[in-house]
Write a protein that holds these residues in place. Structure first.
Motif, PDB file in Angstrom:
ATOM      1  N   GLN A 125     -44.495 103.689  10.013  1.00 37.30           N
ATOM      2  CA  GLN A 125     -43.241 103.759  10.766  1.00 37.30           C
ATOM      3  C   GLN A 125     -42.055 103.353   9.878  1.00 37.30           C
ATOM      4  O   GLN A 125     -41.188 102.578  10.265  1.00 37.30           O
ATOM      5  N   LEU A 126     -42.029 103.883   8.681  1.00 42.53           N
ATOM      6  CA  LEU A 126     -41.006 103.526   7.700  1.00 42.53           C
ATOM      7  C   LEU A 126     -39.580 103.834   8.164  1.00 42.53           C
ATOM      8  O   LEU A 126     -38.681 103.013   7.938  1.00 42.53           O
ATOM      9  N   PRO A 127     -39.327 104.964   8.827  1.00 40.53           N
ATOM     10  CA  PRO A 127     -37.949 105.172   9.303  1.00 40.53           C
ATOM     11  C   PRO A 127     -37.486 104.089  10.284  1.00 40.53           C
ATOM     12  O   PRO A 127     -36.334 103.643  10.207  1.00 40.53           O
ATOM     13  N   ASP A 128     -38.360 103.637  11.163  1.00 45.68           N
ATOM     14  CA  ASP A 128     -37.991 102.558  12.088  1.00 45.68           C
ATOM     15  C   ASP A 128     -37.732 101.261  11.339  1.00 45.68           C
ATOM     16  O   ASP A 128     -36.812 100.503  11.684  1.00 45.68           O
ATOM     17  N   ILE A 129     -38.549 100.995  10.331  1.00 46.21           N
ATOM     18  CA  ILE A 129     -38.380  99.771   9.553  1.00 46.21           C
ATOM     19  C   ILE A 129     -37.054  99.789   8.813  1.00 46.21           C
ATOM     20  O   ILE A 129     -36.319  98.798   8.794  1.00 46.21           O
ATOM     21  N   GLY A 134     -35.167  97.218  10.636  1.00 47.28           N
ATOM     22  CA  GLY A 134     -35.598  96.053   9.885  1.00 47.28           C
ATOM     23  C   GLY A 134     -36.946  95.513  10.305  1.00 47.28           C
ATOM     24  O   GLY A 134     -37.419  94.539   9.742  1.00 47.28           O
ATOM     25  N   ALA A 135     -37.559  96.107  11.325  1.00 48.19           N
ATOM     26  CA  ALA A 135     -38.862  95.626  11.806  1.00 48.19           C
ATOM     27  C   ALA A 135     -39.638  96.796  12.389  1.00 48.19           C
ATOM     28  O   ALA A 135     -39.081  97.868  12.658  1.00 48.19           O
ATOM     29  N   THR A 136     -40.939  96.585  12.604  1.00 46.18           N
ATOM     30  CA  THR A 136     -41.757  97.611  13.243  1.00 46.18           C
ATOM     31  C   THR A 136     -41.696  97.446  14.752  1.00 46.18           C
ATOM     32  O   THR A 136     -41.292  96.398  15.269  1.00 46.18           O
ATOM     33  N   ARG A 137     -42.110  98.481  15.465  1.00 46.55           N
ATOM     34  CA  ARG A 137     -42.110  98.417  16.933  1.00 46.55           C
ATOM     35  C   ARG A 137     -43.125  97.411  17.465  1.00 46.55           C
ATOM     36  O   ARG A 137     -42.858  96.713  18.423  1.00 46.55           O
ATOM     37  N   ASP A 138     -44.295  97.359  16.826  1.00 42.94           N
ATOM     38  CA  ASP A 138     -45.346  96.495  17.341  1.00 42.94           C
ATOM     39  C   ASP A 138     -45.200  95.037  16.910  1.00 42.94           C
ATOM     40  O   ASP A 138     -45.780  94.156  17.539  1.00 42.94           O
ATOM     41  N   LYS A 139     -44.448  94.737  15.856  1.00 41.59           N
ATOM     42  CA  LYS A 139     -44.227  93.355  15.416  1.00 41.59           C
ATOM     43  C   LYS A 139     -42.737  93.126  15.158  1.00 41.59           C
ATOM     44  O   LYS A 139     -42.295  93.000  14.015  1.00 41.59           O
ATOM     45  N   PRO A 140     -41.935  93.033  16.197  1.00 44.99           N
ATOM     46  CA  PRO A 140     -40.486  92.883  15.994  1.00 44.99           C
ATOM     47  C   PRO A 140     -40.082  91.522  15.421  1.00 44.99           C
ATOM     48  O   PRO A 140     -38.975  91.370  14.917  1.00 44.99           O
ATOM     49  N   HIS A 141     -40.964  90.520  15.475  1.00 50.33           N
ATOM     50  CA  HIS A 141     -40.624  89.206  14.936  1.00 50.33           C
ATOM     51  C   HIS A 141     -40.678  89.169  13.412  1.00 50.33           C
ATOM     52  O   HIS A 141     -40.115  88.276  12.801  1.00 50.33           O
ATOM     53  N   ARG A 142     -41.337  90.142  12.793  1.00 50.41           N
ATOM     54  CA  ARG A 142     -41.378  90.232  11.333  1.00 50.41           C
ATOM     55  C   ARG A 142     -40.236  91.119  10.861  1.00 50.41           C
ATOM     56  O   ARG A 142     -40.198  92.308  11.147  1.00 50.41           O
ATOM     57  N   GLN A 143     -39.323  90.549  10.115  1.00 48.80           N
ATOM     58  CA  GLN A 143     -38.148  91.275   9.639  1.00 48.80           C
ATOM     59  C   GLN A 143     -38.228  91.468   8.130  1.00 48.80           C
ATOM     60  O   GLN A 143     -38.625  90.555   7.401  1.00 48.80           O
ATOM     61  N   MET A 144     -37.841  92.656   7.665  1.00 50.25           N
ATOM     62  CA  MET A 144     -37.783  92.857   6.212  1.00 50.25           C
ATOM     63  C   MET A 144     -36.558  92.145   5.666  1.00 50.25           C
ATOM     64  O   MET A 144     -35.606  91.856   6.399  1.00 50.25           O
ATOM     65  N   ASN A 145     -36.571  91.873   4.366  1.00 53.30           N
ATOM     66  CA  ASN A 145     -35.463  91.204   3.709  1.00 53.30           C
ATOM     67  C   ASN A 145     -34.369  92.237   3.435  1.00 53.30           C
ATOM     68  O   ASN A 145     -34.495  93.083   2.551  1.00 53.30           O
TER      69      ASN A 145
END
Length: 172
Positions: free
Chosen positions: A64-68, A72-83
């Protein structure tokens, strides 16, 4: 002494072989086989490039790279944010690397029609582009580390190879 003996033995071994000139049909067969070999090598390179592009696309869809990238995060783990900062640094370095590549490939080779080597035209371009490419790879890995951990290194590598192999299909 042993070297002299082995050299004379190897000469004696091939003394009985006669060299005959090739007939025209044999020369033509050699040309056809070399043309066929060249075409097969060309087709193999294109198929390999297409494979890397398809692997990168499949990986991007699966992760799900376009969403990330957009959120900044995936749909299933919104608490994990990319830098986000490292992602912007990576994009800037990748853009700089791409601009240097476009300058050398398009401007120098096709617009100016310069036949000299790139190192002669612009001696600092290749080292700077290399540094920018390595920095972008490290920055992308750092940006995606909170999402994928250690797997961000092979993921970024596969995505980078997919993007890099798209150059095989640019009609220049």
């Amino acid at each position: 002494m042993k070297a002299v003996r082995s050299a004379t033995r190897s000469r004696k071994k091939y003394e009985h072989v006669e060299l005959t000139p090739l007939r025209d049909s044999e020369v033509e067969d050699e040309r056809e086989s070399s043309v066929t070999q060249q075409w097969l090598e060309y087709a193999w390179r294109k198929l390999l490039a297409l494979l890397w592009i398809l692997v990168a696309l499949a990986l991007a869809v699966y992760l799900q790279l376009p969403d990330i990238v957009l959120t900044g995060a995936t749909r299933d783990k919104p608490h994990r944010q990319m830098n986000g900062f490292l992602f912007n640094v990576a994009l800037a370095c990748f853009g700089g690397w791409g601009c240097i590549a476009a300058y050398l490939i398009v401007w120098v080779k096709y617009v100016q029609k310069d036949t000299r080597e790139w190192e002669e035209v612009s001696p600092r371009a290749i080292p700077i582009a290399t540094i920018l490419a390595v920095l972008s790879l490290f920055s992308f890995c750092g940006a995606f580390w909170p999402l994928w951990g250690f797997l961000s290194v092979p993921i970024v590598f596969m995505l980078f190879l997919g993007v890099l192999n798209t150059a095989h299909f640019v009609p220049i």
